[in-house]
Design an enzyme around this catalytic site. Structure first.
Site, PDB file in Angstrom:
ATOM      1  N   GLU A   1       0.832  -1.208   0.000  1.00  0.00           N
ATOM      2  CA  GLU A   1       0.000   0.000   0.000  1.00  0.00           C
ATOM      3  C   GLU A   1       0.863   1.252   0.000  1.00  0.00           C
ATOM      4  OE1 GLU A   1      -2.584   2.458  -0.486  1.00  0.00           O
ATOM      5  OE2 GLU A   1      -3.567   0.561  -0.021  1.00  0.00           O
TER       6      GLU A   1
ATOM      7  N   ASP B   1       0.971   4.169  -2.917  1.00  0.00           N
ATOM      8  CA  ASP B   1       0.637   5.569  -2.656  1.00  0.00           C
ATOM      9  C   ASP B   1       1.712   6.511  -3.188  1.00  0.00           C
ATOM     10  OD1 ASP B   1      -1.654   4.718  -1.455  1.00  0.00           O
ATOM     11  OD2 ASP B   1      -1.056   5.177   0.587  1.00  0.00           O
TER      12      ASP B   1
ATOM     13  N   SER C   1      -7.568   2.688  -2.984  1.00  0.00           N
ATOM     14  CA  SER C   1      -6.288   3.121  -2.442  1.00  0.00           C
ATOM     15  C   SER C   1      -5.347   3.556  -3.558  1.00  0.00           C
ATOM     16  CB  SER C   1      -5.634   1.998  -1.640  1.00  0.00           C
ATOM     17  OG  SER C   1      -5.402   0.882  -2.463  1.00  0.00           O
TER      18      SER C   1
ATOM     19  N   ASP D   1     -18.445  13.282 -15.779  1.00  0.00           N
ATOM     20  CA  ASP D   1     -19.490  12.528 -15.086  1.00  0.00           C
ATOM     21  C   ASP D   1     -19.428  11.057 -15.493  1.00  0.00           C
ATOM     22  OD1 ASP D   1     -21.659  11.995 -13.519  1.00  0.00           O
ATOM     23  OD2 ASP D   1     -23.131  12.960 -14.826  1.00  0.00           O
ATOM     24  N   ILE D   2     -19.522  10.166 -14.512  1.00  0.00           N
ATOM     25  CA  ILE D   2     -19.514   8.720 -14.754  1.00  0.00           C
ATOM     26  C   ILE D   2     -20.942   8.210 -14.599  1.00  0.00           C
ATOM     27  CG2 ILE D   2     -18.484   6.501 -14.137  1.00  0.00           C
ATOM     28  CD1 ILE D   2     -16.498   8.685 -15.144  1.00  0.00           C
TER      29      ILE D   2
ATOM     30  N   GLY E   1     -24.906  13.263 -12.946  1.00  0.00           N
ATOM     31  CA  GLY E   1     -24.763  14.042 -11.729  1.00  0.00           C
ATOM     32  C   GLY E   1     -24.109  13.221 -10.634  1.00  0.00           C
TER      33      GLY E   1
ATOM     34  N   ASP F   1     -23.437  10.655  -7.611  1.00  0.00           N
ATOM     35  CA  ASP F   1     -23.945   9.355  -7.168  1.00  0.00           C
ATOM     36  C   ASP F   1     -23.000   8.779  -6.128  1.00  0.00           C
ATOM     37  OD1 ASP F   1     -21.840   7.705  -8.682  1.00  0.00           O
ATOM     38  OD2 ASP F   1     -22.830   8.719 -10.341  1.00  0.00           O
TER      39      ASP F   1
END
Length: 611
Positions: free
Chosen positions: A299, A303, A526, A568-569, A587, A589
């Site tokens: 992790e 990052d 992550s 927008d997805i 919009g 979600d």
């Protein structure tokens, strides 16, 4: 010698406390109780001699005023927008009243207890005591609980205070919190072995030339989110930090390998970014044989590589915080068994200067932590926001909840979706995940077993509605409209009036990265969280270069203006709990938020300067 003296003083204080009954001007009453989460089981009584650093959350003096200031300096239409507060100004707002501090000190002093430490605003008091002394002080019993995945903690599901202190102390920990921070990463694999059968390459020749769905690289991110060619202008005024918990720490040699391959001009930055260790967190060293065996620091590597690959030359800061260690009855010195977020944010608030953005890729089910404790930790994040730092948290990797775990922790064992904390805190920006490129869709990969016989679990961008925090004003219109348009779908499984998350999203499937000298891929929110942080740090760079303040607490700006600079997805859903989960729509979600970044548009909307 100092450590021994502190322990010896604590033991003397404990003996004084045990010499007679607990004294109080009013009777004891239960202050807080919390059901033990289903993944924990009691295995025995906690040894009375075990010493714990007990942290007392003293009621803050004027948090309502702090919240008002936070929203004003974060609202792009307010005349005070961007006028962030100094460390001292924030402390002045949250420091407890003299009356509150006097009452708490009186209670401790009457029982022979001397505080061992204070937070910078004195709104947290630490006392180091043996379990048997804490049990008398809080009229409770500590038991040892073991998690199904390993690790033990000493906890007391219910605890009490004198009645006259109930309005002066918000929470005391470690008592009844079973929060277990987990990294929101999913499946390190050296060769990706599952590709969506419905995936079709982009018709955009520019994207298609640099974006490979089986291993997504910085060049793809730069092209997809339009940061390619941007040259940083304010590296002396700007920085981005990231958090490491659970023994994680970034490995410089792996970061150097990654950058040498994918961002060679930035390779030198792997050698010198600062690594801060907090509360005995891990330091700056190569992987040990045991860490290699355990798979530690995947992790942390993800990052730093995700950030450095997109945001160079912006300085990077790493924080590695200890905390929440397995219970060890043989330890006779004070142990920090609190959740690491509180330890880290208290340390952060004691610093005079902060990075402009900090990303965190760890979370747990909201219901594992008592509401009183979640609220206080969330309030600490608000203080960071008022000082001008954007806090980004991964939204989770299990959609509306991991299969087989969607059970309430309120004693009814009813079926419900499981929101996560800290992304459910209204004072942070939660980041969801996407996949594919033209168009991007909700990141989703079903559970499967690869040709090598290895099983891989279901992975979906997390999202939902908090059961603890009400809907904040900045998303009132968008979240209310979304709930209404569900037309009763999933009624009873979520809190319709809760804070909805995530707020924003970015790529989160099959990131190319290096660990232990070997290249592989890794998925999860992550990945999308530090990537988003890196992109927004470039927006800050453009703002600072134009003589304007950094973005600070992002959400009021995102929901009012910034969303116009997002893609927008509208395809996919937060699959989990055995259902499709919340769908992505036009919009906002609760699976991809307001969308994914379009860097030049975000800069334009924020008023920054492109070179």
């Amino acid at each position: 010698m100092v450590g021994f003296t502190a322990v010896f003083s604590a033991l003397l204080a404990a003996q004084a406390a045990l010499a007679g009954p607990i004294r109080s001007r009013t009777p004891y009453r239960v202050k807080d109780s919390h059901h033990v989460p289903r993944d924990w089981r009691r295995v025995g009584r906690a040894p009375g001699s075990h010493i714990i650093d007990l942290q007392i959350a003293v009621k803050q003096g004027n948090f309502a005023a702090l919240e008002k200031h936070l929203y004003e300096v974060s609202d792009p239409d307010h005349p005070r927008y961007g006028n962030h507060f100094s460390a001292d100004e924030v402390k002045e707002l949250v420091k407890p009243t003299d009356e509150t501090l006097d009452l708490v000190h009186e209670w401790l002093g009457d029982n022979g207890i001397v505080p061992s430490a204070y937070s910078s605003a004195k709104d947290w008091i630490t006392v180091s005591l043996p379990v048997e002394a804490i049990e008398q002080l809080l009229d409770t019993e500590y038991q040892i609980y073991e998690h199904k995945e390993g690790g033990k903690v000493a906890r007391a599901p219910a605890w009490s205070l004198p009645a006259h202190l109930h309005d002066h102390i918000d929470t005391i920990q470690p008592t009844n919190s079973f929060f277990r921070a987990r990294a929101e990463k999913f499946d390190h694999v050296e060769t990706p072995i599952y590709i969506d059968a419905q995936y079709t390459p982009s018709l955009n020749s520019t994207l298609n030339a640099v974006c490979n769905v089986s291993s997504v690289t910085p060049e793809c991110f730069q092209t997809l989110y339009s940061t390619k060619g941007y040259k940083t202008q304010a590296s002396d005024k700007n920085a981005i930090g990231f958090n490491n918990f659970l023994g994680e720490h970034p490995i410089r040699s792996d970061a150097e390998l990654f950058l040498a391959k994918y961002r060679p001009e930035a390779a030198s930055s792997a050698k010198d970014f600062p690594m801060y260790t907090i509360a005995d967190g891990p330091g700056d060293y190569a992987l040990t044989p045991q860490e290699i065996e355990d798979g530690t620091s995947k992790e942390a590597n993800l990052d730093v590589q995700a950030i450095a690959g997109i945001s160079w030359k912006t300085p990077i800061v790493s924080y590695s915080t200890g905390g929440s260690p397995p219970f060890d009855p043989s330890v006779s010195t004070p142990t920090n068994t609190n959740e690491p977020y509180l330890v880290w944010v208290q340390w952060l608030l004691s610093q005079e200067s902060l990075p402009q953005i900090i990303t965190t890729s760890y979370a747990d089910d909201e219901q594992t932590v008592p509401k009183s404790y979640a609220v206080r930790v969330c309030n600490e994040f608000a203080q960071v926001g008022l000082r001008g730092t954007s806090l980004l948290f991964s939204s989770g990797d299990s959609g509306v909840g991991a299969y087989g775990t969607c059970i309430s922790n309120d004693g009814t064992n009813s079926t419900q979706f499981l929101p996560e904390f800290p992304p459910s805190c209204p004072y942070v920006t939660a980041v969801g995940a996407t996949k594919n490129f033209d168009p991007e869709v909700v990141a989703y990969r079903p559970a499967f077993t690869g040709p090598d016989g290895v099983s891989h679990g279901n992975y979906t961008s997390g999202g939902g509605f908090s059961n603890y925090f009400t809907r904040p004003p900045y998303q009132e219109e968008q979240a209310r409209s979304y709930v209404e348009n569900l037309n009763g779908l999933y009624n009873g499984l979520y809190n319709k009036d809760g804070r909805g998350y995530p707020d924003i999203a970015a790529q989160g499937l099959y990131f190319a990265y290096f660990w232990n000298g070997t290249e592989g891929t890794i998925s999860g929110t992550s990945a999308s969280c530090p990537l988003t942080g890196g992109i927004l740090s470039l927006v800050n760079d453009a703002l600072l270069a134009a003589g304007k303040p950094q973005l600070g607490f992002l959400n009021p700006w995102l929901y009012k203006n910034g969303y116009k600079g997002l893609t927008d997805i509208t395809s996919g859903s937060a699959v989990g709990c055995g259902v499709d989960g919340f769908p992505a729509v036009e919009g906002w979600d609760p699976v991809t938020g307001l969308g994914t970044p379009v860097f030049p548009e975000l800069v334009r909307l924020a008023g920054g300067r492109l070179p």
